[in-house]
Every structure is written in C-alpha cells, then in structure tokens.
Design a protein around this motif. Structure first.
Motif, PDB file in Angstrom:
ATOM      1  N   GLU A  48       0.862  -1.181   0.000  1.00 53.15           N
ATOM      2  CA  GLU A  48       0.000   0.000   0.000  1.00 53.15           C
ATOM      3  C   GLU A  48       0.897   1.229   0.000  1.00 53.15           C
ATOM      4  O   GLU A  48       2.066   1.156   0.376  1.00 53.15           O
ATOM      5  CB  GLU A  48      -0.887   0.028   1.261  1.00 53.15           C
ATOM      6  N   LYS A  49       0.311   2.352  -0.387  1.00 53.76           N
ATOM      7  CA  LYS A  49       1.057   3.599  -0.265  1.00 53.76           C
ATOM      8  C   LYS A  49       1.234   3.915   1.216  1.00 53.76           C
ATOM      9  O   LYS A  49       0.300   3.734   1.999  1.00 53.76           O
ATOM     10  CB  LYS A  49       0.298   4.741  -0.940  1.00 53.76           C
ATOM     11  N   LEU A  50       2.401   4.399   1.545  1.00 55.34           N
ATOM     12  CA  LEU A  50       2.684   4.713   2.947  1.00 55.34           C
ATOM     13  C   LEU A  50       1.668   5.698   3.502  1.00 55.34           C
ATOM     14  O   LEU A  50       1.280   5.628   4.662  1.00 55.34           O
ATOM     15  CB  LEU A  50       4.109   5.280   3.071  1.00 55.34           C
ATOM     16  N   GLU A  51       1.198   6.586   2.646  1.00 52.56           N
ATOM     17  CA  GLU A  51       0.277   7.639   3.111  1.00 52.56           C
ATOM     18  C   GLU A  51      -1.039   7.067   3.636  1.00 52.56           C
ATOM     19  O   GLU A  51      -1.707   7.693   4.437  1.00 52.56           O
ATOM     20  CB  GLU A  51       0.013   8.659   1.994  1.00 52.56           C
ATOM     21  N   CYS A  68       9.164  -0.019   4.524  1.00 51.76           N
ATOM     22  CA  CYS A  68       8.790   0.779   3.378  1.00 51.76           C
ATOM     23  C   CYS A  68       9.967   1.042   2.458  1.00 51.76           C
ATOM     24  O   CYS A  68      11.117   0.862   2.841  1.00 51.76           O
ATOM     25  CB  CYS A  68       8.126   2.084   3.812  1.00 51.76           C
ATOM     26  N   GLU A  70      11.021   3.175  -1.607  1.00 48.99           N
ATOM     27  CA  GLU A  70      10.607   4.092  -2.657  1.00 48.99           C
ATOM     28  C   GLU A  70      10.585   3.307  -3.963  1.00 48.99           C
ATOM     29  O   GLU A  70      11.555   2.636  -4.293  1.00 48.99           O
ATOM     30  CB  GLU A  70      11.618   5.251  -2.737  1.00 48.99           C
ATOM     31  N   ASP A  71       9.469   3.362  -4.674  1.00 45.71           N
ATOM     32  CA  ASP A  71       9.431   2.602  -5.928  1.00 45.71           C
ATOM     33  C   ASP A  71      10.063   3.425  -7.056  1.00 45.71           C
ATOM     34  O   ASP A  71      10.546   4.529  -6.838  1.00 45.71           O
ATOM     35  CB  ASP A  71       7.998   2.149  -6.256  1.00 45.71           C
ATOM     36  N   GLU A  75       7.375   6.903  -5.513  1.00 52.15           N
ATOM     37  CA  GLU A  75       6.274   6.761  -4.558  1.00 52.15           C
ATOM     38  C   GLU A  75       6.766   5.978  -3.337  1.00 52.15           C
ATOM     39  O   GLU A  75       7.518   5.025  -3.486  1.00 52.15           O
ATOM     40  CB  GLU A  75       5.154   5.978  -5.227  1.00 52.15           C
ATOM     41  N   PHE A  76       6.328   6.370  -2.140  1.00 52.71           N
ATOM     42  CA  PHE A  76       6.696   5.608  -0.940  1.00 52.71           C
ATOM     43  C   PHE A  76       5.670   4.513  -0.704  1.00 52.71           C
ATOM     44  O   PHE A  76       4.482   4.767  -0.542  1.00 52.71           O
ATOM     45  CB  PHE A  76       6.832   6.520   0.273  1.00 52.71           C
ATOM     46  N   ILE A  77       6.179   3.291  -0.720  1.00 47.91           N
ATOM     47  CA  ILE A  77       5.344   2.093  -0.634  1.00 47.91           C
ATOM     48  C   ILE A  77       5.655   1.381   0.678  1.00 47.91           C
ATOM     49  O   ILE A  77       6.800   1.356   1.110  1.00 47.91           O
ATOM     50  CB  ILE A  77       5.663   1.118  -1.787  1.00 47.91           C
ATOM     51  N   SER A  78       4.626   0.802   1.288  1.00 53.52           N
ATOM     52  CA  SER A  78       4.838   0.063   2.525  1.00 53.52           C
ATOM     53  C   SER A  78       4.278  -1.347   2.391  1.00 53.52           C
ATOM     54  O   SER A  78       3.237  -1.550   1.775  1.00 53.52           O
ATOM     55  CB  SER A  78       4.131   0.787   3.678  1.00 53.52           C
TER      56      SER A  78
END
Length: 422
Positions: A48-51, A68, A70-71, A75-78
């Motif tokens: 999921e997105k970290l946000e 997490c 960075e893709d 985008e920051f992904i977790s």
RNA sequence: GUGGCUGUAGCUCAAUGGCAGAGCACUGCACUGUGGAUGCAGUUGUUGUGGGUUCAAGUCCCAUCAGCCACCCCA
C-alpha cells in the motif's frame, strides 16, 4: 557450522512442511469458525502507499515500524503493517454497492519492523474479522462469540483463556464523573492500560507524573477495582445476555483495565488473554466510523485481529497442536524393476484418476529403499506390482501401520486401497 | 532504541587454557521381493566471523554478526 551463503531475513520464519501443516491447520480452524457465522473471505494487496497509514496514525510509528521503500516512480510504498486502513478503503470505494451488514474475514501476511522475541516476529500472519454497518450490542456480542467459538474449536478452555471486555463509552463517562477533563483522556486511558503491567508504586508515580490530582488517581484506582462496573453499561449488559444465551459466558470477563491503544475504538473493547502466561492472543473493539478518513459515509462496525505467532506459542505450550501427519493419505506405488516400471506408472495414473493420491518412486531402486521412503513420508499404504503379481494380474497391498499385506485382483485395487486408507 | 543469555558434526549437546567428543540422524552390511526393532562397520568439523592475550584458545579479552529472552512499543 557451515554458514548458509544467504541468511534468512531477521524475524522471518521458514515454514518447513511440518510447520506449514500447523499453519494450515490454524487457517482451517479460522476459516471454519468465520464461515460458521456467515462471514465471507476477502483479501487486500500486500503493498500500500505509505500515506494510507500515515493518514491515520501520522506518528513516527509508521516510519519506524513499517517496512517501506521508494518505488521507481518515487512513490513511498509500505508492506502492510495492518489491514484496517485497507479494509476502510475497499469498503469506501464500493460503499453503495455492498450489502450491509457486511461480514468479512481474512487471513494473510503482515510486516512490522520490530525486535523479534517470543510470540513476535517481523513477518507474521493475522486473522482479521469485521462486521460492518451496524451499531448494536448484538453485533459486538457476535464478535465475542466468534472469539469464544474459535478458542473452543482449538481446545483452549475458559480455565486458561479469557475474553476480557470493557467499554470506552462507559469509561469515558466514569472519568468525567471524577473530574478528568477531555484533554487528559488520552493520557488516562494509557494509564489505565498500564494498570496490570506495573506495580502499584510505579503506577502511582506514573499517574502523578501525568499531572493528576491525588483524588483523581484514587478515583481511577477505585474504578479499576470495581468488578461490577460493567453492569451500569447498557451495551455490556446486553452483550452479557447474548453471550450467555450462546453458551460462551465462561470465556467472558468484564475487566475495567482493558482499554486498547487504538484511537478509533469508541464502544466495546476486548482482548483475549492466556491467563496463565499473561499473554494477549487477540484484540478488537467497536468503532463508530471506519471509513471517515478515506472519504466514505459514516459506517460503524466491530472487529478484531489475531496474530498467528502468539496463538501458536500458546497452543504449543498446552499441547494442542496436531501431530504431523505427513503423507498419510497418499499411497506409495513401488517400482519393482525397469521391466515393470511402466506397469507401476500406469497403476499410479489410474489411482489418481480415481481420486487417490499416489506417489511413485522417481527411479528404480531396491524395494527396501522405497519402503523406507514411504515410512519416512508417513504414508499408510504401499503397493507392489512385481513380476509375480503381473503374471497373476494381481497387486500386493500393504498396510504400513499394521504390516498386513494382501494380494488382490487388479480389478479390485481401488476398493481395497480406499478401505486401507480409511 | 536498552539490557541479559547463547553460538562446537545434519540435530541435541559435552570437552579444568593442553590430541575436538557422545547420543541421535545418515550410509553400508546382516536382509538379492517389503519400512519403524536389533547388531556390526563407516562418514560427519574453518568450534558463527574478525582481531587480541598465551609456548598453547572451543575455553580468556575486544569487536562484529546471528539466535533466544526481557524491556520499549504494539496501528
């Protein structure tokens, strides 16, 4: 010791077949109980997105405990640390199309960057179950009955396992009565949560450090000692009745110190404990609005989550995990020698077409070796199709547990094998 | 993030600073058409890794990595 060239990642577990069977057994219990109450299985993405998580907690927790990265698009992904935000999103996206009350459950992997210890790992599995769209004590009671039914199904009894229940609204009202102002509530809830985890002196000091007056501290302490407090909550009284009617009251204990750390709980809260070990097995509660943060319409619900790690530890401690069965339902089709290899192959194929699991030794080896293999694999039945049997159009069937062996006409093999496997 | 304990054969573990061992497991044979038992024989090591002290280190010291346990935290 010879070091493996690549070590496994800290806090992960290798599920060799024996351990994997335990996990599958646990999943089967979860599935059975969930579906017995009319819940549907679902699943969300593991990424999921970290946000998505930051929106709710906003804390350092997310940054410190989420796996997490960075893709390629920046985008920051977790890796998901929990399911609730995903569930909220999934429900909000289709809120108008879903049928409520919504009863969903899930079992899948989660990741948290924590220090591994007994009952806790970095990669773990969790059972999540929620009932959405209703705001009733009956819904809360159902969730508690599901917990109890699960414990019963795995052999955990009310002697050692208790579902401790409390109510946020009840506690909130009581705190108002003893003069706790709204700004102090969060601290006081935390204080209550610590009651059982600290000794009295340390707890009092903690209370004083929070800036509470002596009278307030005494008021809180009295509150937590009051085992009849629950009776003044309509919700808890109704839950008590419902749980009693379902026959699970022995598992339930109304406990004023249960408060839960999560902010979004608004009503009933509960935790299941292994009393002897003092270990928390699962936790959950009632919330007024699951989907508010992600743009949905007001939606109440109740749910809980149970991790696989601690429940497995506890089940193992009580000797409740099933013995490893191996391939007990699989038949060993031996190969006598090269000249009979195709006959054995045809036999195994025929067995499979009739729904019987059949394992062939993958090369021509002495029968000793093939029988030893069958034994190691935990198989219950072995077939021998040698020159004598082929000449007589028979097959030798051996029960590996009783060591009895019979020679039957080839036409009766299915019937015989099924009898031996039963 | 803090602290404690432990790393020796595939596994479980021994070895006073002085030749690295046992049990189990594994392989073979007794047993050339049949597994769990028994007996005999055999294989098994960079003592986690890197330094240091010492005539000599698995053993003592330092560092590091890993595992376990307790704290912290627990969405």
């Amino acid at each position: 010791m010879q070091q493996s060239p690549v070590q496994s990642i800290k806090g992960t577990r290798d599920f060799y077949p024996e351990l994997f069977q335990t996990r599958e057994w646990l999943v089967s219990k979860i599935k059975k109980v969930s579906e017995a109450f009319g819940y549907q299985p679902y699943e969300g993405p593991y990424l999921e997105k970290l946000e998505l998580y930051a929106a709710k907690s906003g804390d350092e927790l997310v940054k410190e405990q989420a796996f997490c990265f960075e893709d390629r698009g920046g985008e920051f992904i977790s890796l998901r640390p929990e399911l609730t935000p995903t569930l909220a999103r999934m429900v909000a996206q289709k809120q108008r199309q879903l049928a409520f009350p919504l009863r969903w459950y899930q079992f899948g992997p989660f990741w948290r960057y924590e220090r591994p210890q007994r009952g806790r790992s970095r990669e773990f599995f969790q059972w999540n179950i929620d009932l959405l769209g209703v705001n009733s004590a009956a819904a809360d009671a159902e969730m508690i009955c599901i917990c109890a039914a699960f414990f019963e199904s795995v052999g955990l009894t009310p002697d050692t396992t208790k579902i401790q229940i409390n109510h946020r609204g009840l506690m909130d009202g009581e705190l108002n009565r003893i003069g706790i102002v709204p700004e102090q509530k969060k601290d006081v809830f935390r204080l209550i949560d610590r009651r059982g985890k600290m000794n009295e002196a340390a707890w009092c000091k903690y209370a004083v450090d929070l800036g509470l007056a002596t009278a307030q501290i005494e008021g809180i302490a009295d509150l937590l000692m009051n085992s009849d407090l629950w009776k003044s909550s309509d919700d808890l009284a109704r839950i008590n009745e419902a749980v009693k009617a379902a026959g699970y009251e022995a598992y339930v204990e109304f406990t004023p110190t249960i408060i839960r750390g999560l902010d979004y709980y608004t009503g009933t809260v509960f935790e299941a404990m292994d009393i002897r070990g003092g270990r928390a097995l699962l936790g959950g509660g009632h919330y007024d609005n699951l989907v508010g943060d992600v743009g949905g319409e007001q939606l109440p619900g109740v749910g809980f989550a149970m991790g696989d790690v601690m429940i497995s530890v506890v089940l193992e401690d009580y000797g409740l995990l099933p013995d490893y069965e191996g391939l007990s339902d699989t038949v060993m089709v031996t190969i006598f020698d090269e000249t009979t290899q195709t006959a054995s192959l045809a036999l195994a194929s025929m067995l499979r077409s009739q729904g019987i699991k059949a394992s062939l030794y993958p090369e021509t080896e002495k029968l000793v070796k093939q029988f030893k293999y069958a034994d190691r694999m935990g198989m219950a039945v072995a077939l021998v199709l040698g020159p004598d049997e082929i000449a007589n159009n028979t097959i030798a069937v051996k029960d590996l547990r009783s060591r009895n062996q019979v020679e039957v006409p080839a036409a009766k093999i299915i019937e015989t094998v099924n009898k031996f496997l039963a």
